[in-house]
Scaffold this motif. Structure first.
Motif, PDB file in Angstrom:
ATOM      1  N   LEU A  49     -18.603 -34.232  44.364  1.00  0.00           N
ATOM      2  CA  LEU A  49     -17.224 -33.756  44.440  1.00  0.00           C
ATOM      3  C   LEU A  49     -17.119 -32.440  45.215  1.00  0.00           C
ATOM      4  O   LEU A  49     -16.212 -32.254  46.027  1.00  0.00           O
ATOM      5  CB  LEU A  49     -16.636 -33.598  43.038  1.00  0.00           C
ATOM      6  N   TYR A  50     -18.045 -31.539  44.982  1.00  0.00           N
ATOM      7  CA  TYR A  50     -17.991 -30.225  45.626  1.00  0.00           C
ATOM      8  C   TYR A  50     -18.336 -30.275  47.105  1.00  0.00           C
ATOM      9  O   TYR A  50     -17.853 -29.445  47.874  1.00  0.00           O
ATOM     10  CB  TYR A  50     -18.908 -29.231  44.893  1.00  0.00           C
ATOM     11  N   ILE A  51     -19.144 -31.234  47.518  1.00  0.00           N
ATOM     12  CA  ILE A  51     -19.532 -31.294  48.927  1.00  0.00           C
ATOM     13  C   ILE A  51     -18.328 -31.560  49.829  1.00  0.00           C
ATOM     14  O   ILE A  51     -18.314 -31.173  50.995  1.00  0.00           O
ATOM     15  CB  ILE A  51     -20.661 -32.315  49.173  1.00  0.00           C
ATOM     16  N   SER A  52     -17.292 -32.164  49.281  1.00  0.00           N
ATOM     17  CA  SER A  52     -16.106 -32.456  50.092  1.00  0.00           C
ATOM     18  C   SER A  52     -15.071 -31.333  50.049  1.00  0.00           C
ATOM     19  O   SER A  52     -14.049 -31.409  50.735  1.00  0.00           O
ATOM     20  CB  SER A  52     -15.470 -33.778  49.653  1.00  0.00           C
ATOM     21  N   GLU A  53     -15.319 -30.298  49.272  1.00  0.00           N
ATOM     22  CA  GLU A  53     -14.402 -29.155  49.206  1.00  0.00           C
ATOM     23  C   GLU A  53     -14.778 -28.138  50.281  1.00  0.00           C
ATOM     24  O   GLU A  53     -15.913 -27.682  50.329  1.00  0.00           O
ATOM     25  CB  GLU A  53     -14.452 -28.490  47.828  1.00  0.00           C
ATOM     26  N   GLU A  54     -13.824 -27.808  51.117  1.00  0.00           N
ATOM     27  CA  GLU A  54     -14.095 -26.841  52.188  1.00  0.00           C
ATOM     28  C   GLU A  54     -14.378 -25.452  51.619  1.00  0.00           C
ATOM     29  O   GLU A  54     -15.261 -24.746  52.079  1.00  0.00           O
ATOM     30  CB  GLU A  54     -12.912 -26.788  53.147  1.00  0.00           C
ATOM     31  N   ILE A  55     -13.601 -25.075  50.599  1.00  0.00           N
ATOM     32  CA  ILE A  55     -13.766 -23.762  49.961  1.00  0.00           C
ATOM     33  C   ILE A  55     -13.647 -23.944  48.451  1.00  0.00           C
ATOM     34  O   ILE A  55     -12.748 -24.620  47.961  1.00  0.00           O
ATOM     35  CB  ILE A  55     -12.702 -22.765  50.438  1.00  0.00           C
ATOM     36  N   HIS A  56     -14.590 -23.338  47.717  1.00  0.00           N
ATOM     37  CA  HIS A  56     -14.535 -23.378  46.255  1.00  0.00           C
ATOM     38  C   HIS A  56     -15.146 -22.109  45.689  1.00  0.00           C
ATOM     39  O   HIS A  56     -15.855 -21.378  46.384  1.00  0.00           O
ATOM     40  CB  HIS A  56     -15.227 -24.634  45.702  1.00  0.00           C
ATOM     41  N   ALA A  57     -14.868 -21.862  44.424  1.00  0.00           N
ATOM     42  CA  ALA A  57     -15.302 -20.626  43.767  1.00  0.00           C
ATOM     43  C   ALA A  57     -16.674 -20.728  43.116  1.00  0.00           C
ATOM     44  O   ALA A  57     -17.072 -19.855  42.362  1.00  0.00           O
ATOM     45  CB  ALA A  57     -14.272 -20.213  42.727  1.00  0.00           C
ATOM     46  N   THR A 105     -32.115 -21.996  41.167  1.00  0.00           N
ATOM     47  CA  THR A 105     -32.019 -22.362  42.573  1.00  0.00           C
ATOM     48  C   THR A 105     -30.590 -22.095  43.002  1.00  0.00           C
ATOM     49  O   THR A 105     -29.645 -22.512  42.328  1.00  0.00           O
ATOM     50  CB  THR A 105     -32.348 -23.859  42.774  1.00  0.00           C
ATOM     51  N   ARG A 106     -30.443 -21.396  44.122  1.00  0.00           N
ATOM     52  CA  ARG A 106     -29.113 -21.038  44.620  1.00  0.00           C
ATOM     53  C   ARG A 106     -28.981 -21.540  46.052  1.00  0.00           C
ATOM     54  O   ARG A 106     -29.867 -21.296  46.875  1.00  0.00           O
ATOM     55  CB  ARG A 106     -28.957 -19.518  44.562  1.00  0.00           C
ATOM     56  N   TYR A 107     -27.884 -22.244  46.362  1.00  0.00           N
ATOM     57  CA  TYR A 107     -27.698 -22.782  47.711  1.00  0.00           C
ATOM     58  C   TYR A 107     -26.218 -22.942  48.017  1.00  0.00           C
ATOM     59  O   TYR A 107     -25.378 -22.912  47.123  1.00  0.00           O
ATOM     60  CB  TYR A 107     -28.439 -24.112  47.864  1.00  0.00           C
ATOM     61  N   SER A 108     -25.915 -23.106  49.290  1.00  0.00           N
ATOM     62  CA  SER A 108     -24.541 -23.309  49.750  1.00  0.00           C
ATOM     63  C   SER A 108     -24.161 -24.774  49.627  1.00  0.00           C
ATOM     64  O   SER A 108     -24.972 -25.659  49.896  1.00  0.00           O
ATOM     65  CB  SER A 108     -24.399 -22.886  51.215  1.00  0.00           C
ATOM     66  N   LEU A 109     -22.910 -25.007  49.256  1.00  0.00           N
ATOM     67  CA  LEU A 109     -22.379 -26.371  49.207  1.00  0.00           C
ATOM     68  C   LEU A 109     -20.874 -26.304  49.430  1.00  0.00           C
ATOM     69  O   LEU A 109     -20.188 -25.664  48.647  1.00  0.00           O
ATOM     70  CB  LEU A 109     -22.672 -27.023  47.859  1.00  0.00           C
ATOM     71  N   PRO A 110     -20.351 -26.865  50.482  1.00  0.00           N
ATOM     72  CA  PRO A 110     -21.093 -27.596  51.499  1.00  0.00           C
ATOM     73  C   PRO A 110     -22.010 -26.657  52.273  1.00  0.00           C
ATOM     74  O   PRO A 110     -21.747 -25.464  52.360  1.00  0.00           O
ATOM     75  CB  PRO A 110     -20.010 -28.186  52.398  1.00  0.00           C
ATOM     76  N   ALA A 111     -23.069 -27.232  52.800  1.00  0.00           N
ATOM     77  CA  ALA A 111     -24.061 -26.437  53.531  1.00  0.00           C
ATOM     78  C   ALA A 111     -23.398 -25.786  54.749  1.00  0.00           C
ATOM     79  O   ALA A 111     -22.508 -26.364  55.360  1.00  0.00           O
ATOM     80  CB  ALA A 111     -25.224 -27.313  53.979  1.00  0.00           C
ATOM     81  N   THR A 112     -23.838 -24.591  55.062  1.00  0.00           N
ATOM     82  CA  THR A 112     -23.333 -23.906  56.234  1.00  0.00           C
ATOM     83  C   THR A 112     -23.706 -24.711  57.469  1.00  0.00           C
ATOM     84  O   THR A 112     -24.858 -25.101  57.632  1.00  0.00           O
ATOM     85  CB  THR A 112     -23.930 -22.483  56.329  1.00  0.00           C
TER      86      THR A 112
END
Length: 115
Positions: A49-57, A105-112
């Motif tokens: 669900l989060y991978i399709s969000e352009e911006i999230h908190a 583990t900390r990472y960007s989603l969607p990936a940069t």
């Protein structure tokens, strides 16, 4: 959510928001609109669900299925990790247990994306 509140953060359980029993995809509009950092142990569904969000908190995932007391302990470790961070903009923090240690583990989603 007492753990979050005790650490100085606002925290709301989905039950408190009247969202108990809602499907995951029905939670996303409220999560995004209210700028919530969502905490879950449902990694598979919420990553999708989060991978399709352009911006999230931000998304916090407690990977192991453990008793509530251990979940609270793991969540406290995450809060210690992000202490002082202004936000988790488009980030995910996952915590798992490997042997006797908690692993963050900390990472960007969607990936940069590179231009």
């Amino acid at each position: 959510m007492a753990v979050a509140q005790n650490a100085g953060h606002d925290g709301f359980h989905i039950n408190w928001l009247g969202l108990s029993g809602e499907k995951d995809w029905n939670l996303m509009p409220r999560i995004v609109a209210e700028d919530y950092t969502f905490v879950t142990n449902n990694a598979r569904d919420f990553r999708k669900l989060y991978i399709s969000e352009e911006i999230h908190a931000g998304l916090i995932i407690i990977v192991p299925q453990v008793v509530p007391a251990t979940q609270r302990d793991l969540f406290s470790l995450i809060l210690d990790e992000i202490d002082g961070d202004d936000e988790l903009l488009n980030e995910v923090i996952e915590i798992s247990i490997e042997g006797d240690e908690a692993v963050l583990t900390r990472y960007s989603l969607p990936a940069t994306r590179e231009p």
